[in-house]
Motif scaffolding. Structure first.
Motif, PDB file in Angstrom:
ATOM      1  N   GLY A   1     -13.146 -19.005  29.459  1.00 65.38           N
ATOM      2  CA  GLY A   1     -14.521 -19.469  29.603  1.00 65.38           C
ATOM      3  C   GLY A   1     -14.930 -19.575  31.060  1.00 65.38           C
ATOM      4  N   LEU A   2     -14.026 -20.102  31.902  1.00 62.79           N
ATOM      5  CA  LEU A   2     -14.310 -20.193  33.329  1.00 62.79           C
ATOM      6  C   LEU A   2     -14.528 -18.810  33.929  1.00 62.79           C
ATOM      7  N   GLU A   3     -13.713 -17.843  33.482  1.00 65.26           N
ATOM      8  CA  GLU A   3     -13.888 -16.477  33.983  1.00 65.26           C
ATOM      9  C   GLU A   3     -15.252 -15.926  33.596  1.00 65.26           C
ATOM     10  N   ALA A   4     -15.655 -16.161  32.344  1.00 58.40           N
ATOM     11  CA  ALA A   4     -16.953 -15.666  31.881  1.00 58.40           C
ATOM     12  C   ALA A   4     -18.111 -16.311  32.634  1.00 58.40           C
ATOM     13  N   LEU A   5     -17.902 -17.531  33.116  1.00 60.24           N
ATOM     14  CA  LEU A   5     -18.956 -18.245  33.847  1.00 60.24           C
ATOM     15  C   LEU A   5     -18.900 -17.996  35.349  1.00 60.24           C
ATOM     16  N   GLY A   6     -17.975 -17.124  35.771  1.00 64.32           N
ATOM     17  CA  GLY A   6     -17.922 -16.745  37.188  1.00 64.32           C
ATOM     18  C   GLY A   6     -16.823 -17.393  37.987  1.00 64.32           C
ATOM     19  N   ALA A   7     -16.054 -18.298  37.400  1.00 68.55           N
ATOM     20  CA  ALA A   7     -14.932 -18.932  38.100  1.00 68.55           C
ATOM     21  C   ALA A   7     -13.637 -18.319  37.582  1.00 68.55           C
ATOM     22  N   GLY A   8     -13.317 -17.131  38.060  1.00 67.09           N
ATOM     23  CA  GLY A   8     -12.219 -16.371  37.476  1.00 67.09           C
ATOM     24  C   GLY A   8     -10.871 -16.570  38.127  1.00 67.09           C
ATOM     25  N   TRP A   9     -10.775 -17.421  39.156  1.00 66.86           N
ATOM     26  CA  TRP A   9      -9.497 -17.512  39.866  1.00 66.86           C
ATOM     27  C   TRP A   9      -8.354 -18.056  39.004  1.00 66.86           C
ATOM     28  N   PRO A  10      -8.562 -19.045  38.096  1.00 68.66           N
ATOM     29  CA  PRO A  10      -7.413 -19.463  37.272  1.00 68.66           C
ATOM     30  C   PRO A  10      -6.901 -18.321  36.384  1.00 68.66           C
ATOM     31  N   TYR A  11      -7.846 -17.572  35.787  1.00 65.41           N
ATOM     32  CA  TYR A  11      -7.433 -16.457  34.927  1.00 65.41           C
ATOM     33  C   TYR A  11      -6.648 -15.429  35.717  1.00 65.41           C
ATOM     34  N   HIS A  12      -7.146 -15.047  36.891  1.00 64.13           N
ATOM     35  CA  HIS A  12      -6.481 -14.002  37.676  1.00 64.13           C
ATOM     36  C   HIS A  12      -5.142 -14.477  38.209  1.00 64.13           C
ATOM     37  N   ALA A  13      -5.058 -15.746  38.589  1.00 64.37           N
ATOM     38  CA  ALA A  13      -3.783 -16.280  39.078  1.00 64.37           C
ATOM     39  C   ALA A  13      -2.729 -16.268  37.974  1.00 64.37           C
ATOM     40  N   ILE A  14      -3.122 -16.719  36.779  1.00 64.11           N
ATOM     41  CA  ILE A  14      -2.189 -16.721  35.643  1.00 64.11           C
ATOM     42  C   ILE A  14      -1.807 -15.298  35.267  1.00 64.11           C
ATOM     43  N   HIS A  15      -2.798 -14.402  35.226  1.00 59.37           N
ATOM     44  CA  HIS A  15      -2.538 -13.008  34.870  1.00 59.37           C
ATOM     45  C   HIS A  15      -1.568 -12.364  35.852  1.00 59.37           C
ATOM     46  N   ASP A  16      -1.782 -12.578  37.150  1.00 56.20           N
ATOM     47  CA  ASP A  16      -0.922 -11.956  38.164  1.00 56.20           C
ATOM     48  C   ASP A  16       0.502 -12.501  38.088  1.00 56.20           C
ATOM     49  N   LEU A  17       0.638 -13.812  37.889  1.00 59.89           N
ATOM     50  CA  LEU A  17       1.975 -14.398  37.804  1.00 59.89           C
ATOM     51  C   LEU A  17       2.690 -13.927  36.540  1.00 59.89           C
ATOM     52  N   ALA A  18       1.970 -13.868  35.421  1.00 59.39           N
ATOM     53  CA  ALA A  18       2.568 -13.390  34.172  1.00 59.39           C
ATOM     54  C   ALA A  18       2.998 -11.935  34.307  1.00 59.39           C
ATOM     55  N   HIS A  19       2.187 -11.130  34.979  1.00 60.40           N
ATOM     56  CA  HIS A  19       2.525  -9.717  35.201  1.00 60.40           C
ATOM     57  C   HIS A  19       3.789  -9.605  36.040  1.00 60.40           C
ATOM     58  N   ALA A  20       3.902 -10.437  37.084  1.00 62.80           N
ATOM     59  CA  ALA A  20       5.081 -10.399  37.944  1.00 62.80           C
ATOM     60  C   ALA A  20       6.332 -10.814  37.178  1.00 62.80           C
ATOM     61  N   VAL A  21       6.235 -11.874  36.383  1.00 61.38           N
ATOM     62  CA  VAL A  21       7.388 -12.335  35.610  1.00 61.38           C
ATOM     63  C   VAL A  21       7.791 -11.294  34.576  1.00 61.38           C
ATOM     64  N   GLY A  22       6.809 -10.750  33.857  1.00 56.54           N
ATOM     65  CA  GLY A  22       7.105  -9.761  32.834  1.00 56.54           C
ATOM     66  C   GLY A  22       7.807  -8.543  33.390  1.00 56.54           C
ATOM     67  N   HIS A  23       7.360  -8.057  34.531  1.00 49.37           N
ATOM     68  CA  HIS A  23       7.923  -6.834  35.100  1.00 49.37           C
ATOM     69  C   HIS A  23       9.206  -7.077  35.886  1.00 49.37           C
ATOM     70  N   SER A  24       9.618  -8.343  35.959  1.00 49.76           N
ATOM     71  CA  SER A  24      10.933  -8.638  36.533  1.00 49.76           C
ATOM     72  C   SER A  24      12.018  -8.589  35.466  1.00 49.76           C
ATOM     73  N   LEU A  25      11.613  -8.455  34.212  1.00 52.64           N
ATOM     74  CA  LEU A  25      12.546  -8.417  33.091  1.00 52.64           C
ATOM     75  C   LEU A  25      12.823  -6.976  32.676  1.00 52.64           C
ATOM     76  N   PRO A  26      13.877  -6.745  31.874  1.00 54.64           N
ATOM     77  CA  PRO A  26      14.106  -5.400  31.335  1.00 54.64           C
ATOM     78  C   PRO A  26      12.887  -4.896  30.569  1.00 54.64           C
ATOM     79  N   ASP A  27      12.740  -3.583  30.489  1.00 55.53           N
ATOM     80  CA  ASP A  27      11.533  -2.969  29.925  1.00 55.53           C
ATOM     81  C   ASP A  27      11.187  -3.505  28.544  1.00 55.53           C
ATOM     82  N   ARG A  28      12.203  -3.695  27.704  1.00 55.50           N
ATOM     83  CA  ARG A  28      11.910  -4.105  26.329  1.00 55.50           C
ATOM     84  C   ARG A  28      11.402  -5.547  26.236  1.00 55.50           C
ATOM     85  N   PHE A  29      11.521  -6.326  27.322  1.00 55.37           N
ATOM     86  CA  PHE A  29      11.070  -7.715  27.319  1.00 55.37           C
ATOM     87  C   PHE A  29       9.812  -7.939  28.154  1.00 55.37           C
TER      88      PHE A  29
END
Length: 341
Positions: A264-292
């Motif tokens: 909701g914050l992203e839709a209203l123009g305050a997207g930094w929490p969404y992008h911060a969570i997305h970037d951290l999740a992407h980093a964690v996910g890609h630190s794991l083996p491909d199947r995970f």
């Protein structure tokens, strides 16, 4: 004359075949539409998982203290009230908002998400013994009623009122998840969501509530030792199942509530929490083996959304206890609000 009759018969037959072909085409379109409605309803309903799980976890407590033969009638009464809440009140309001005030959907979603965070944080606070007693449930205490019939009446009314809040969350979240289409497709999809979720929630509640009775019957009257042992196992397991439902429901509320607020914050123009969570999740996910990778991204997102939801919910507890609960009592009556579930 005979030739003319055959010609007219041939024309009539070809017209009938054309009509049948058109009917078959319409039937195929209708069948495809039904498939679309069911598919969209399933996807939309899954988005409301937190509220659905909470609904299923909350409802069994409304039959505590009643005789076994009254449990299913009470659940049936609450289920009917829930269906009326969704189909008679919330569905028309939701569709009207979607078509005439679509700008209100995101704020309403965030309001529902905030309420989920409040509910989840309140349960955590109550479990830790640091407060969280301002829940909006509305069952009367047993010593305030004249007899069990009156108590049953009050419990059912309280459950239906609480269900209205949870149903509003479910319907709003589901409406936002429905792909843009025509009015009737949206109405049919939302109605299907309402029916599917109500049947699933209160069907599960009925099974949960009667499981210990079934276990007792199996333990006492089982035809063989295996059934008797299984029955005793069910009886012993049910308290743990109820506790597990509470934990799962709390985690789901915090995760889903936090996720709704972040989007909701992203839709209203305050997207930094969404992008911060997305970037951290992407980093964690890609630190794991491909199947995970996919699971790592999902789990990290859910964890961070849940932490944010817990922080927001804890901040909202004073607001809920000092403002929302007194307002709720003023609108719906002076009975005691229930304790946190």
């Amino acid at each position: 004359m005979e030739t003319g009759s055959r010609t007219r018969a041939g024309i009539s037959m070809s017209g009938l075949l054309a009509l049948l072909d058109d009917v078959a085409g319409i039937a195929k379109v209708a069948a495809a539409s039904v498939d679309d409605v069911i598919g969209q309803a399933a996807k939309a309903g899954s988005k409301a998982a937190g509220a659905v799980i909470d609904d299923a976890a909350v409802s069994p407590k409304y039959v505590q203290g009643f005789s076994a033969e009254r449990e299913l009638p009470i659940i049936w009464r609450i289920a009917k009230g829930s269906m009326i809440n969704k189909l008679v009140y919330l569905l028309p309001v939701g569709l009207a908002l979607n078509h005439f005030a679509p700008w209100a959907i995101v704020p309403l979603l965030m309001l529902g998400g905030g309420y989920l965070c409040f509910e989840g944080a309140e349960k955590v606070a109550h479990a830790l013994g640091i407060g969280g007693h301002g829940h909006l449930d509305y069952p009367q205490a047993a010593d305030e009623v004249e007899d069990m019939a009156h108590l049953e009446e009050e419990k059912a009314k309280g459950a239906i009122k609480t269900d209205f809040i949870l149903s509003a969350e479910i319907m709003t979240i589901s409406l936002a998840a429905i792909p843009e289409s025509n009015f009737w497709m949206e109405a049919a999809t939302l109605a299907t969501v309402a029916v599917m979720i109500t049947v699933a929630v209160y069907g599960a509640v009925a099974i949960i509530v009667k499981a210990d009775d079934v276990g007792l019957a199996m333990a006492a009257r089982g035809r063989n030792a295996v059934l008797q042992v299984l029955g005793r196992g069910i009886v012993r397991a049910m308290p743990h199942v109820m506790k597990a439902l509470t934990v799962i429901g709390t985690a789901a509320m915090l995760w889903v509530g936090g996720n709704i607020v972040v989007h909701g914050l992203e839709a209203l123009g305050a997207g930094w929490p969404y992008h911060a969570i997305h970037d951290l999740a992407h980093a964690v996910g890609h630190s794991l083996p491909d199947r995970f990778v996919g699971f790592g991204e999902w789990a990290t997102t859910a964890l961070l959304d849940g932490i944010l939801g817990l922080m927001l919910g804890l901040a909202l507890i004073p607001v809920g206890e000092r403002l929302v609960t007194p307002l709720w009592r003023a609108v719906f009556g002076k009975g005691k609000a229930g304790t946190s579930h």
